[in-house]
Design an enzyme around this catalytic site. Structure first.
Site, PDB file in Angstrom:
ATOM      1  N   HIS A 100       0.835  -1.087  -0.150  1.00  0.00           N
ATOM      2  CA  HIS A 100       0.156  -0.078  -0.016  1.00  0.00           C
ATOM      3  C   HIS A 100       0.959   1.290   0.022  1.00  0.00           C
ATOM      4  O   HIS A 100       1.768   1.324   0.811  1.00  0.00           O
ATOM      5  CB  HIS A 100      -0.907   0.282   1.186  1.00  0.00           C
ATOM      6  CG  HIS A 100      -1.610   1.349   1.537  1.00  0.00           C
ATOM      7  ND1 HIS A 100      -1.377   2.369   2.694  1.00  0.00           N
ATOM      8  CD2 HIS A 100      -2.264   1.775   0.672  1.00  0.00           C
ATOM      9  CE1 HIS A 100      -2.147   3.060   2.544  1.00  0.00           C
ATOM     10  NE2 HIS A 100      -2.694   3.303   1.239  1.00  0.00           N
ATOM     11  N   SER A 101       0.694   2.281  -0.923  1.00  0.00           N
ATOM     12  CA  SER A 101       1.192   3.360  -1.023  1.00  0.00           C
ATOM     13  C   SER A 101       2.819   3.194  -0.903  1.00  0.00           C
ATOM     14  O   SER A 101       3.177   2.729  -1.913  1.00  0.00           O
ATOM     15  CB  SER A 101       0.824   4.389   0.389  1.00  0.00           C
ATOM     16  OG  SER A 101       1.029   5.568   0.062  1.00  0.00           O
ATOM     17  N   LEU A 102       3.575   3.812  -0.161  1.00  0.00           N
ATOM     18  CA  LEU A 102       5.045   3.654  -0.103  1.00  0.00           C
ATOM     19  C   LEU A 102       5.271   2.080  -0.306  1.00  0.00           C
ATOM     20  O   LEU A 102       6.207   1.679  -0.965  1.00  0.00           O
ATOM     21  CB  LEU A 102       5.650   4.089   1.282  1.00  0.00           C
ATOM     22  CG  LEU A 102       7.251   3.752   1.634  1.00  0.00           C
ATOM     23  CD1 LEU A 102       8.256   4.155   0.731  1.00  0.00           C
ATOM     24  CD2 LEU A 102       7.284   3.895   3.195  1.00  0.00           C
ATOM     25  N   ALA A 104       3.553  -0.099  -1.938  1.00  0.00           N
ATOM     26  CA  ALA A 104       3.124  -0.575  -3.399  1.00  0.00           C
ATOM     27  C   ALA A 104       4.325   0.076  -4.062  1.00  0.00           C
ATOM     28  O   ALA A 104       4.891  -0.695  -5.111  1.00  0.00           O
ATOM     29  CB  ALA A 104       2.185   0.159  -3.803  1.00  0.00           C
TER      30      ALA A 104
END
Length: 296
Positions: A100-102, A104
């Site tokens: 997720h986010s960072l 990802a």
């Protein structure tokens, strides 16, 4: 199912993690976002763990993991090595990878650099790392050095009660009280006078350098795993939507999914996210080996 706490001793630091599911099930390694922690996957893991053995890491400097040594920066390029070392500590030669986010962004580079280790790639709210324009390089370096120096004189923020930290996290991230409480419960430590963030304060200053956008397509083209990118609708990323869509086109076998929600949609409303992930994973299950005459 109650999560199990893990401690992974790497050559250079110790990482904490949370685990769910039967270890005999397919392996799924989960990577959280910036200033979050492994609890980011608590809701989603409960829905996925009947199908997977899930390990969610606290990245270095986050949650209950060890901070980097004095003087070190939290360069983005260092994270893939940390994650691969954690997978080695788990004795996982290959695995499904969720970020997720960072997380990802990190997962994208791992899948590109080590395609033999990543079976399926699941990305939520980012593909590839954050970047900067070439002409911003000097400004970025100056800002990073200034903020790093200012951090030396900045006092530790202390909350008298955990509820104050939960409200601060709500305000900073646009989270519901329940979602903020999930992250904060794992992200606090007791200190004289109350509670403070357990994350390393050195995560806050700007990084002295970032990838340039022109580098990203060549990196993403290295991804071989079947990939799924889930984006919140409306999109809430600092990277322009057109850039995200251009990046997605560089991955040969990628499915794009849009779901209503905010940047933490997997924590705020896990069921639709889990449903899409399970559908995708069923579509990409390895084919069963044909029976031979020796089996009969």
């Amino acid at each position: 199912m109650q999560a199990r706490e893990l401690s992974l001793d790497l050559a250079h630091l110790r990482l904490a993690a949370r685990a769910w599911g039967d270890p005999a099930l397919p392996r799924l390694l989960a990577l959280h976002g910036w200033l979050d922690n492994a609890a980011s996957f608590d809701a989603l893991a409960l829905l996925l763990c009947p199908h997977f053995h899930i390990v969610a890491l606290d990245l270095p400097g986050h949650g209950r993991s060890q901070h980097r040594p004095p003087g070190a920066w939290y360069h983005f390029v260092d994270y893939p090595g940390d994650v691969l070392a954690a997978a080695d500590a788990l004795q996982w030669p290959s695995f499904h990878l969720l970020g997720h986010s960072l997380g990802a962004g990190i997962a994208s580079l791992i899948a590109a650099a080590c395609p033999q280790r990543v079976q399926n790639l699941l990305l939520i709210e980012l593909i590839g790392p954050n970047t900067m324009a070439n002409e911003q390089s000097l400004t970025q370096l100056q800002r990073a050095l200034t903020q790093r120096k200012e951090l030396e004189d900045k006092p530790l923020r202390v909350f008298a009660q955990p509820e104050q930290a939960i409200r601060a996290r709500q305000k900073a991230g646009g989270l519901s009280h329940r979602a903020a409480e999930t992250l904060v419960t794992r992200g606090l430590k007791p200190v004289p006078g109350g509670w403070s963030w357990s994350s390393d304060p050195r995560l806050m200053p700007a990084l002295p350098q970032r990838y340039a956008e022109a580098q990203i397509p060549a990196l993403l083209r290295g991804i071989r795993a079947p990939s799924q990118l889930i984006l919140a609708e409306p999109m809430a990323l600092p990277i322009p939507e057109a850039t995200i869509l251009e990046r997605a086109q560089e991955v040969a076998n990628l499915e794009l999914v849009r779901l209503p929600g905010n940047h933490h949609l997997h924590l705020e409303d896990a069921e639709p996210v889990a449903r899409e992930i399970l559908r995708f994973m069923r579509q990409h299950e390895p084919a069963a080996a044909p029976s031979s005459s020796k089996d009969h």
